[in-house]
Design a protein around this motif. Structure first.
Motif, short mmCIF file in Angstrom:
data_model
loop_
_atom_site.label_atom_id
_atom_site.label_comp_id
_atom_site.label_asym_id
_atom_site.label_seq_id
_atom_site.Cartn_x
_atom_site.Cartn_y
_atom_site.Cartn_z
N ARG A 174 0.84 -1.20 0.00
CA ARG A 174 0.00 0.00 0.00
C ARG A 174 0.88 1.26 0.00
O ARG A 174 2.00 1.24 0.50
N ASP A 175 0.35 2.34 -0.55
CA ASP A 175 1.11 3.57 -0.79
C ASP A 175 1.77 4.16 0.46
O ASP A 175 2.85 4.75 0.37
N ARG A 176 1.15 4.02 1.62
CA ARG A 176 1.69 4.66 2.83
C ARG A 176 2.66 3.77 3.60
O ARG A 176 3.23 4.21 4.61
N ILE A 177 2.89 2.53 3.15
CA ILE A 177 3.78 1.63 3.88
C ILE A 177 5.19 2.20 4.02
O ILE A 177 5.76 2.15 5.12
N PRO A 178 5.81 2.78 2.97
CA PRO A 178 7.14 3.36 3.19
C PRO A 178 7.16 4.44 4.27
O PRO A 178 8.08 4.50 5.09
N GLU A 179 6.12 5.27 4.30
CA GLU A 179 6.02 6.31 5.33
C GLU A 179 5.92 5.69 6.72
O GLU A 179 6.56 6.15 7.67
N ILE A 180 5.14 4.64 6.85
CA ILE A 180 4.98 3.95 8.13
C ILE A 180 6.30 3.33 8.56
O ILE A 180 6.67 3.40 9.75
N ILE A 181 7.04 2.77 7.63
CA ILE A 181 8.35 2.19 7.94
C ILE A 181 9.29 3.28 8.42
O ILE A 181 10.01 3.11 9.43
N ARG A 182 9.30 4.44 7.73
CA ARG A 182 10.15 5.57 8.17
C ARG A 182 9.77 6.04 9.56
O ARG A 182 10.63 6.36 10.38
N ASP A 183 8.47 6.10 9.85
CA ASP A 183 8.01 6.52 11.17
C ASP A 183 8.48 5.57 12.26
O ASP A 183 8.57 5.95 13.42
#
Length: 108
Positions: free
Chosen positions: A12-21
């Motif tokens: 899903r599109d937000r997974i990289p952002e969640i990983i960075r968080d």
């Protein structure tokens, strides 16, 4: 999907952002259209398998995942959610749905 095995998986599109968080750095790239469609098809099979293996409570979320992937796939062939619903309704009107639990075993 063809016989070649691709590294990584569609997320899903937000997974990289969640990983960075979470303090990590994801390694990602953007798939071209052909790869994207292949990965969506593989993802649909993955999500359907997860749905089938889940208990009734977890199936709610898994069904949403199946629908999300299916909507992305039909968008790739130029069908928006409203058009898809119109097609579904027309088929249901013409041939019925599945609510009556009819099982066909052949003809005499």
């Amino acid at each position: 999907m063809s016989g070649n095995v691709l590294e990584g998986k569609l997320v899903r599109d937000r997974i990289p952002e969640i990983i960075r968080d979470n303090g990590e750095e994801p390694v990602t790239y953007i798939a071209d259209r052909e790869e994207y469609r292949q990965r969506l098809e593989a993802k649909l099979l993955e999500e359907v398998d997860e749905f089938l293996e889940a208990d009734d409570e977890a199936r709610k979320g898994e069904a949403a995942d199946v629908l999300e992937v299916l909507l992305a796939l039909v968008a790739e062939i130029g069908v928006d959610p409203d058009q898809l619903e119109q097609i579904r309704c027309a088929k249901a009107h013409e041939r019925g749905g599945f609510a009556d639990r009819v099982v066909w075993t052949g003809n005499r």
